[in-house]
Each structure stands twice: as C-alpha cells, then as structure tokens.
Scaffold this active site. Structure first.
Site, PDB file in Angstrom:
ATOM      1  N   CYS A  79      56.901  17.795   6.263  1.00  0.00           N
ATOM      2  CA  CYS A  79      56.605  17.100   4.997  1.00  0.00           C
ATOM      3  C   CYS A  79      57.261  17.829   3.824  1.00  0.00           C
ATOM      4  O   CYS A  79      58.474  17.783   3.678  1.00  0.00           O
ATOM      5  CB  CYS A  79      55.094  16.944   4.819  1.00  0.00           C
ATOM      6  N   HIS A 167      53.298  14.539   9.738  1.00  0.00           N
ATOM      7  CA  HIS A 167      52.506  15.717  10.109  1.00  0.00           C
ATOM      8  C   HIS A 167      52.201  15.690  11.606  1.00  0.00           C
ATOM      9  O   HIS A 167      51.303  14.975  12.059  1.00  0.00           O
ATOM     10  CB  HIS A 167      51.195  15.743   9.320  1.00  0.00           C
ATOM     11  N   GLU A 169      50.791  18.030  13.240  1.00  0.00           N
ATOM     12  CA  GLU A 169      49.619  18.856  13.532  1.00  0.00           C
ATOM     13  C   GLU A 169      48.307  18.080  13.545  1.00  0.00           C
ATOM     14  O   GLU A 169      47.307  18.555  14.099  1.00  0.00           O
ATOM     15  CB  GLU A 169      49.525  20.021  12.526  1.00  0.00           C
ATOM     16  N   SER A 221      24.732  40.738  13.726  1.00  0.00           N
ATOM     17  CA  SER A 221      23.953  39.618  13.202  1.00  0.00           C
ATOM     18  C   SER A 221      23.297  38.819  14.316  1.00  0.00           C
ATOM     19  O   SER A 221      22.451  37.967  14.049  1.00  0.00           O
ATOM     20  CB  SER A 221      24.868  38.683  12.401  1.00  0.00           C
ATOM     21  N   GLY A 222      23.710  39.067  15.554  1.00  0.00           N
ATOM     22  CA  GLY A 222      23.234  38.243  16.664  1.00  0.00           C
ATOM     23  C   GLY A 222      24.137  37.058  16.930  1.00  0.00           C
ATOM     24  O   GLY A 222      23.960  36.342  17.907  1.00  0.00           O
ATOM     25  N   GLY A 223      25.122  36.858  16.041  1.00  0.00           N
ATOM     26  CA  GLY A 223      26.030  35.727  16.182  1.00  0.00           C
ATOM     27  C   GLY A 223      27.222  36.043  17.061  1.00  0.00           C
ATOM     28  O   GLY A 223      27.388  37.158  17.572  1.00  0.00           O
ATOM     29  N   VAL A 224      28.086  35.044  17.214  1.00  0.00           N
ATOM     30  CA  VAL A 224      29.235  35.156  18.114  1.00  0.00           C
ATOM     31  C   VAL A 224      30.217  36.226  17.641  1.00  0.00           C
ATOM     32  O   VAL A 224      30.624  37.102  18.405  1.00  0.00           O
ATOM     33  CB  VAL A 224      29.953  33.797  18.232  1.00  0.00           C
ATOM     34  N   ASP A 225      30.600  36.170  16.369  1.00  0.00           N
ATOM     35  CA  ASP A 225      31.683  37.022  15.883  1.00  0.00           C
ATOM     36  C   ASP A 225      31.343  38.507  15.981  1.00  0.00           C
ATOM     37  O   ASP A 225      32.117  39.298  16.528  1.00  0.00           O
ATOM     38  CB  ASP A 225      32.039  36.666  14.431  1.00  0.00           C
ATOM     39  N   SER A 226      30.183  38.890  15.440  1.00  0.00           N
ATOM     40  CA  SER A 226      29.844  40.318  15.458  1.00  0.00           C
ATOM     41  C   SER A 226      29.598  40.813  16.878  1.00  0.00           C
ATOM     42  O   SER A 226      29.928  41.952  17.213  1.00  0.00           O
ATOM     43  CB  SER A 226      28.627  40.597  14.567  1.00  0.00           C
ATOM     44  N   SER A 227      29.048  39.953  17.729  1.00  0.00           N
ATOM     45  CA  SER A 227      28.779  40.360  19.114  1.00  0.00           C
ATOM     46  C   SER A 227      30.073  40.613  19.881  1.00  0.00           C
ATOM     47  O   SER A 227      30.216  41.620  20.577  1.00  0.00           O
ATOM     48  CB  SER A 227      27.952  39.289  19.834  1.00  0.00           C
TER      49      SER A 227
END
Length: 509
Positions: A79, A167, A169, A221-227
């Site tokens: 584009c 586009h 994508e 935090s118990g979440g995905v990223d930090s774990s």
C-alpha cells in the site's frame, strides 16, 4: 544466527498483522519505525515496507533512504510502501477519483513472477487507499491489476523489488498468506526454522551467557507471560531465580492461594506477600484511571523493592514483557498519545539498581503460549485468560474500597466459573466483570432496591491487538445474570458489553 525479515512501520494500524503472518510461517521478523532503521546485517533477508495513513505527496511524508536496500535485499512495499517505491523510483502517485476501499478482485495476475506463484485470477484482496499509483517505477513491469486500478502491483526489473496496492496481511485477502510466503520463502530464501523449540534453546543459551551466576528477582502474576518468562530464566540459572507473588488486594477471588498452589512442583522458588492494606491505602480517594495505575505501579515497586532487598546479591529484575507492549510503547512519529500505561514498559526507578531481563520481549501472546507448551508448563496456567497488571483496580470504575473489591470478586467468580462450567472459557480470549460507578433501582422481595450495576465483558481475539465481543449464548447470559443478582449482595443489575476493539479497548480503563 537467526534469519530475519525487517518490517519498516510507516504508521499503519495493521503493521503488526504483517509480522503475525511472517511469524506463522516459522520465520523471525522485527518491526521498527521507518525513522529508526536498525543496522542491516547478514541475518537480514528481506525488507517489508508497511502501509500508512499518510500520503507520499505530503511535504513531511514518512520516508526512508531506499538506496540502502535496493538491489541488495528483496523489498516488498505494501500500500503506502508500494506508493513510496513508485514515488521515489521514477513512477507517479496521484490523488485520484479512482479509489478502492474494502474487498476487490484481482485480474491480469502475472504468475511468471515469483510473488504471484499459485495466486488465482479473480482472487479477492483488501484495498484501502485514496492515492493511486498512476505510473509504476522506471524499468518495471505491472504484474497485477484490478478493474479500476491498473497498477495494483509491480516488480522493478533486474532486482527483487515489488510493490502491491492491497493488504496481503489481512484475512480479507484470501490468498494473502501465500503471497507473503512467496516473498519471504521463495524470494528472500528464509528457512522456516524459527519454532518454539528453537526459541527455547537459543533463549536459554543466551540467558546463561547474559546472567552467568547472577541472581534474578522476578514478580509473578500467575498469568501466562510472567510464568513462561520465569520458567525460561529458571532453565538458565536454576536456584538463582527468586520469584515474588504480591497480593495487592485486587486479584480475583481466592487467586492468591490458587496461584501459589499452581507453582508448586515447577521448581520455582516463590515467595507470597500479603500487601492488600498497603495498596488500598495508596488508592484511597483516587478515581482517575491513570492515577490509579500509577499508584498501583508505585506501590508494587515499593513492596517489591522491600522484598528484593531480602535477597542478598540480586542483580537483575525478570519481567514478562511481550512484543505488543514494546511496539505500543514506540511511536513512529515521536511520543504518541498515551492510551494507557504499560506496566511492563518504561524502566525502573533509579533507586532499585537492578538490570532488566525480558526473555519474551520479541514474542506475541499466542507465541508465548506455544513456548510454554514446549517447556511443558501446565495448561491450567497457559490457558488462563489475560488479566490486567493493575487487576480489579481498573475494573472498578471510580474509587477503590475493600467492599467494592469484594463485590466485584464475587461477580467475577460467578462469571468466570460459569464460562468454565459451560465450556465457553477456552472459546473466549479474555473475560471479566466491571463494577460501574452508577446505581439503579430494582425490586427484590417486593422491596425497592438502589444498588450497583455490573457489566460483563468477554472478547474473542488472537493476540489482543484487535478483538470482537464474544457472542455468548443468551441462555448462558440469563443464567449468569440471575445468579449474580441472587447471590451477590449489593448488585441488582447486570449488562453485557458488545463493543469491539477498535474503537473500544478490551478493558474499560
């Protein structure tokens, strides 16, 4: 050495989708602002120029020195990127009444060119442009058209430089993934070997070299990223990782105990800290969402700093920063308007004296989950919905009190448990409840009530950059609403949020 595709961002809202499509092909790529081009090295296999809301005809239009790349690396302009190539390479771009927005059909597809290998005539694509390429660059071929736009795509002769007006994508371009694959695999020659397993191996090796025998302290935090970040660091340095899980009084019902339990058996050294009263005191009287975020962030740092000082010799802070956090914190044209503060981006106060290590900062959320599976982390953790860093503090609109937290925790528990019991939790990307700063009249037991209103929010998404509201069954919503009103003292009305992102955000604050 990891091969990579470099994506130069000119400000398009869908630039991240280009990266997503390339990553889906197991090829590593990075997005950089057009005005902050990184050093081109042997590992750079090709350049993609993104779209933009700007016009190449504007006096201060975003631009880049193409001579750095032309003839040396394959280039694909999308584009605005295609218009920039035409504008700077002898073609012509004009504002025209020949404009295309939305779905359109390709014709005159020239399959002799590698970019359009296996692309059908009459293939549907997505256009979004007001300027039009009237003439392609000097010494180039037109390789695709539409009924209204002659130069829908071109290739400059004697070099691997391509421009397309549509586009590839977005999902509305039905063979877009094939076009991107043709470019990054066939034209750029990338090997498609960037996998979760390879990421784990290379990241653990890099962390070992970076951290050595140093100690790392990390807030979980118990979440995905930090774990996932914690397990990667643990694989690299073992017992030198110290994890702290802070109860800020803004977690979900029973979350503090449940998260600590979930980490048992993972080999992580986790310290639980009850700091509820400290957070409530810091939030007293605050109603502005940014003020609440900053108060929660500052208090967390105070608590975390006090705990980390108990760990002798800690030199690093581990964080679960992921790629969307990084991208959203970098503006194409200088400092951007703050939508909301990212709790993982922006550095640390000088007094903490800790270096930062962020092993996930180049991954999207779904890639983090795949890495977690490669590390054999429990699906109970990997399947958890994202939860905001400030917790229920930004799901209680207005000031925060312990009683409001209690009400919202009860409502949230009924909603989330209902989604799980009905098999709907895994079909939604994120869900939660919001306590509104309004009261409404109701009738309970033949008596008038004047109590709180709660909003339920559930969305479907891939990585949270865009999201649609989840079309939950009416019967489910009716049952959950009835249970909330009957069981949660202080609530007499439930509403369901049917806003998509954009224009709304997933969280209300």
């Amino acid at each position: 050495m990891t091969e990579q595709i470099l994506i130069l961002d000119f400000g398009s809202q869908v630039t991240q989708l280009i990266a997503r499509r390339v990553r889906e092909l197991n090829i590593y790529c990075e997005i950089h602002p057009y005005n902050k081009v990184p050093e081109i090295t042997e590992k750079t296999k090709g350049i993609i120029l993104s779209g933009s809301p700007c016009s190449v005809r504007e006096e201060d239009a975003p631009s880049v020195d193409l001579e750095e790349f032309r003839g040396k690396l394959p280039i694909l302009g999308i584009c605005y990127g295609a218009q920039l190539l035409a504008h700077k390479c002898g073609g012509e771009v004009k504002a025209s009444n020949i404009r295309e927005y939305g779905r359109t059909i390709l014709n005159k597809v020239d399959n002799r060119h590698a970019l359009f290998k296996d692309i059908d005539d009459n293939s549907q694509v997505w256009m979004s442009h007001s300027d039009t390429i009237i003439a392609p660059p000097t010494n180039s071929d037109i390789i695709v058209s539409t009924d209204t736009v002659k130069v829908a795509g071109f290739k400059i002769n004697d070099e691997k430089t391509y421009g397309i007006q549509f586009h590839p994508e977005v999902t509305h371009t039905l063979q877009g993934k094939t076009i991107i694959k043709n470019f990054v695999v066939d034209i750029c020659g990338c090997q498609q070997n960037w996998t979760p397993d390879s990421f784990v191996d290379s990241t653990v090796a890099s962390l070992k070299a970076q951290l050595g025998n140093d100690k790392v302290v990390m807030g979980l935090s118990g979440g995905v990223d930090s774990s996932v970040a914690a397990v990667l660091i643990h694989h690299a340095i073992g017992k030198n990782l110290y994890c702290i899980f802070v109860d800020n009084g803004l977690l979900r019902k029973n979350e503090f105990e449940e998260v600590l339990e979930s980490y048992k058996g993972m080999g992580l050294n986790v310290i639980g800290v009850d700091a509820k009263e400290q957070f409530y005191k810091a939030l007293e009287g605050l109603t502005d969402p940014e003020a609440k975020r900053k108060a929660i962030g500052k208090t967390f740092i105070d608590v975390f700093d006090a705990e980390s000082h108990k760990i002798e010799g800690a030199a690093w802070l581990g964080q679960g920063t992921i790629y969307p956090d990084v991208i959203e914190s970098v503006s194409v044209k200088g400092p951007s308007a703050t939508i909301k503060s990212h709790h993982n981006v922006g550095g640390l106060p000088d007094f903490m004296k800790l270096k930062v290590v962020e092993p996930l900062r180049l991954l999207f959320k779904d890639e983090v989950r795949e890495v977690g599976r490669s590390l054999h982390i429990s699906e109970n953790i990997l399947g958890r919905h994202p939860f905001p860093g400030p917790g229920l503090g930004i799901r209680i609109l207005g000031d925060i009190t312990a009683e409001k937290v209690r009400i919202l925790q009860e409502v949230d528990a009924i909603f989330i448990n209902g989604l799980k019991d009905s098999g709907l939790y895994s079909k939604t990307w994120q869900a939660g409840a919001i306590l509104l700063p309004v009261q409404s009249v109701g009738v309970m037991g033949d008596e008038r009530t004047y109590e709180q209103v709660v909003a339920l929010r559930a969305v479907t998404s891939v990585d949270g950059m865009t999201a649609d509201w989840a079309h939950l069954p009416y019967n489910f919503l009716a049952d959950v609403s009835n249970e909330i009103i009957n069981k949660v003292k202080g609530v007499n009305r439930v509403v369901y949020d049917i806003s998509s992102k954009p224009p709304a955000t997933i969280e209300w604050e």
